[in-house]
Design an enzyme around this catalytic site. Structure first.
Site, PDB file in Angstrom:
ATOM      1  N   PRO A 269       0.793  -1.236   0.000  1.00 39.86           N
ATOM      2  CA  PRO A 269       0.000   0.000   0.000  1.00 39.86           C
ATOM      3  C   PRO A 269       0.824   1.285   0.000  1.00 39.86           C
ATOM      4  O   PRO A 269       0.278   2.360   0.180  1.00 39.86           O
ATOM      5  CB  PRO A 269      -0.801  -0.122   1.297  1.00 39.86           C
ATOM      6  N   GLY A 270       2.148   1.176  -0.168  1.00 37.96           N
ATOM      7  CA  GLY A 270       2.954   2.373  -0.400  1.00 37.96           C
ATOM      8  C   GLY A 270       3.875   2.810   0.708  1.00 37.96           C
ATOM      9  O   GLY A 270       4.538   3.841   0.581  1.00 37.96           O
ATOM     10  N   ASP A 290       2.299  -1.128  -9.176  1.00 35.83           N
ATOM     11  CA  ASP A 290       1.683  -2.387  -8.760  1.00 35.83           C
ATOM     12  C   ASP A 290       0.758  -2.886  -9.852  1.00 35.83           C
ATOM     13  O   ASP A 290       0.533  -2.208 -10.842  1.00 35.83           O
ATOM     14  CB  ASP A 290       0.963  -2.263  -7.409  1.00 35.83           C
ATOM     15  N   ASP A 317       2.589  -4.664 -14.595  1.00 36.39           N
ATOM     16  CA  ASP A 317       2.818  -6.082 -14.299  1.00 36.39           C
ATOM     17  C   ASP A 317       4.328  -6.303 -14.226  1.00 36.39           C
ATOM     18  O   ASP A 317       5.035  -6.181 -15.223  1.00 36.39           O
ATOM     19  CB  ASP A 317       2.204  -6.940 -15.415  1.00 36.39           C
ATOM     20  N   CYS A 388       8.620 -10.646   3.287  1.00 38.26           N
ATOM     21  CA  CYS A 388       8.143 -10.699   4.676  1.00 38.26           C
ATOM     22  C   CYS A 388       8.022 -12.160   5.112  1.00 38.26           C
ATOM     23  O   CYS A 388       7.000 -12.581   5.648  1.00 38.26           O
ATOM     24  CB  CYS A 388       6.821  -9.952   4.845  1.00 38.26           C
TER      25      CYS A 388
END
Length: 448
Positions: A269-270, A290, A317, A388
């Site tokens: 989300p930035g 994105d 993409d 992550c």
């Protein structure tokens, strides 16, 4: 004489039940929680807290809850109706982990839920199981076999326990499992172009928020005790961005210089894009990319709130080569889609849904993306690869793959990231719970 009616007669447990059923149908847990709280704006702070605790706790402890239920139910958990299964899970979680909730209330509310959901004929079953569990909760015998025991106690699928044990050993595995359940405050990054850290702290404390300064990064704070994030003045003014400290290490590792052109290829989300745009001190350009309009919308919401002018967005993409971007970027940030095994302490549904086959497919996707986006890096420019997860297949193995297949040389992060964080072989692997962070991996390469 008049009597005042309760302000809110909403059934909190029914709200949690509905959320759990949505997750069963594939909705992501954090999405279900946010949309539910956003919809129920009349709930007070304690009600929101109860809903959040019961929902997240029931989800994250699912394996242990099922293990307990199966000891007191003639019908195995996996044979139950979804509604009854979730009512029992919620009930057992409250009995075992929510000491301030009376057992009588747990049982009575469980029975009411069964009736409300048109399972009147199973009221006695729900009541019997929950009361039996309550009487015997201190006598539960857990599995003797070590990995099976860890799987049940920490509610992590056994195949993940076996994978971590093979890669890290039993002691480190237990340490990571414990880290998943360490209480976590909300981590925010201060935008010091708008206010000093001290001014932000003062504003937060004025609004009754508990604030702790980070031990790792002077622009990071851990906050707790607030009701709605959106109501905090510093959030509304774009002075802070919610971002885990582990994720902040990407911006620190990138260490951009003024006027750099940076491409963040999977940016939503930035948080990382905003971080590096702030580190550029209003110069240069960050292009946050994105895959979909929806994800770009999430980034643009954050840009609008924060107000940074040196950041632009693009639907793109990452698996498809953008010829116009070849050798244009000083830095490419590749925080790529991964198994998420480092953040299962926050997003418990991940651990129940991910499979080894999916991890294998993700590794192939990561390499497919890296092969294309590495071409955007200038000679002498930087490539940041991060995930992550704590899965060596996606981290260590991909570092080796980059070195073997792409014209990049690995750079050590020692001396760049906070000195408390030791970088094995030059890369940063953060484990769940370490300094209150999510599990995360960061590596830095220079194009030769």
């Amino acid at each position: 004489m008049t009597t005042s009616k309760p302000v809110n007669q909403v059934n909190l447990r029914n709200i949690v039940l509905e959320m759990l059923l949505k997750v069963n149908k594939g909705e992501k847990s954090h999405v279900a929680l946010k949309s539910t709280l956003d919809k129920n704006v009349s709930l007070d702070k304690h009600q929101r807290s109860f809903i959040t605790r019961l929902f997240q706790g029931t989800l994250e402890r699912r394996i242990e809850l099922d293990f307990i239920i199966n000891q007191f139910s003639k019908t195995p958990v996996n044979k139950m109706k979804p509604v009854i299964r979730e009512i029992l899970r919620m009930g057992v979680y409250q009995i075992k982990y929510m000491d301030n909730v009376p057992v009588s209330a747990v049982c009575n509310e469980g029975v009411k839920l069964a009736e409300k959901r048109k399972f009147r004929n199973l009221k006695g079953f729900v009541n019997g199981v929950l009361r039996n569990v309550a009487r015997n909760i201190e006598k539960i015998e857990y599995p003797k076999e070590q990995k099976e025991r860890l799987s049940v106690i920490y509610s992590v699928p056994k195949w993940i326990i076996e994978k971590w044990t093979k890669e890290y050993g039993i002691s480190k595995t237990e340490e990571m499992l414990e880290g998943l359940y360490k209480p976590k405050a909300t981590s925010v990054r201060c935008n010091t172009s708008k206010a000093t850290v001290e001014e932000i702290v003062k504003s937060l404390e004025y609004q009754g928020t508990t604030v702790e300064k980070s031990k790792l990064y002077d622009k990071a704070l851990k906050i707790s005790g607030y009701d709605k994030l959106e109501n905090l003045d510093v959030f509304k003014a774009g002075m802070v961005t919610v971002q885990d400290e582990s994720s902040m290490m990407v911006g620190i590792a990138a260490n951009p210089k003024e006027k750099d052109y940076i491409i963040d290829v999977c940016a939503a989300p930035g948080g990382k894009s905003l971080h590096v745009s702030e580190l550029l001190n209003g110069t240069g350009t960050v292009e946050a990319r994105d895959l979909t309009e929806y994800k770009i919308g999430l980034i643009e919401e954050n840009i609008a709130r924060v107000g940074n002018e040196n950041i632009i967005t693009k639907v793109s993409d990452a698996t498809v080569l953008d010829k116009e971007a070849i050798e244009k970027a000083d830095i490419v940030i590749a925080d790529l889609p991964c198994s998420g095994l480092g953040v299962i302490g926050n997003k418990s549904d991940i651990k129940y849904n991910i499979t080894q086959n999916q991890i294998d497919e993700l590794v192939e996707l990561q390499r497919k993306i890296l092969k294309q986006i590495s071409k955007y890096v200038k000679q002498g420019g930087k490539l940041l690869y991060s995930t992550c997860t704590v899965n060596r297949q996606e981290n260590d193995s991909n570092v080796k793959w980059i070195q073997d297949n792409l014209p990049f040389k690995l750079q050590s992060l020692n001396g760049i990231v906070p000195e408390q964080l030791k970088c094995e072989k030059g890369c940063l692997q953060i484990y769940p719970g370490q300094y209150g962070m999510d599990g995360f991996f960061v590596s830095l390469f220079i194009r030769e």
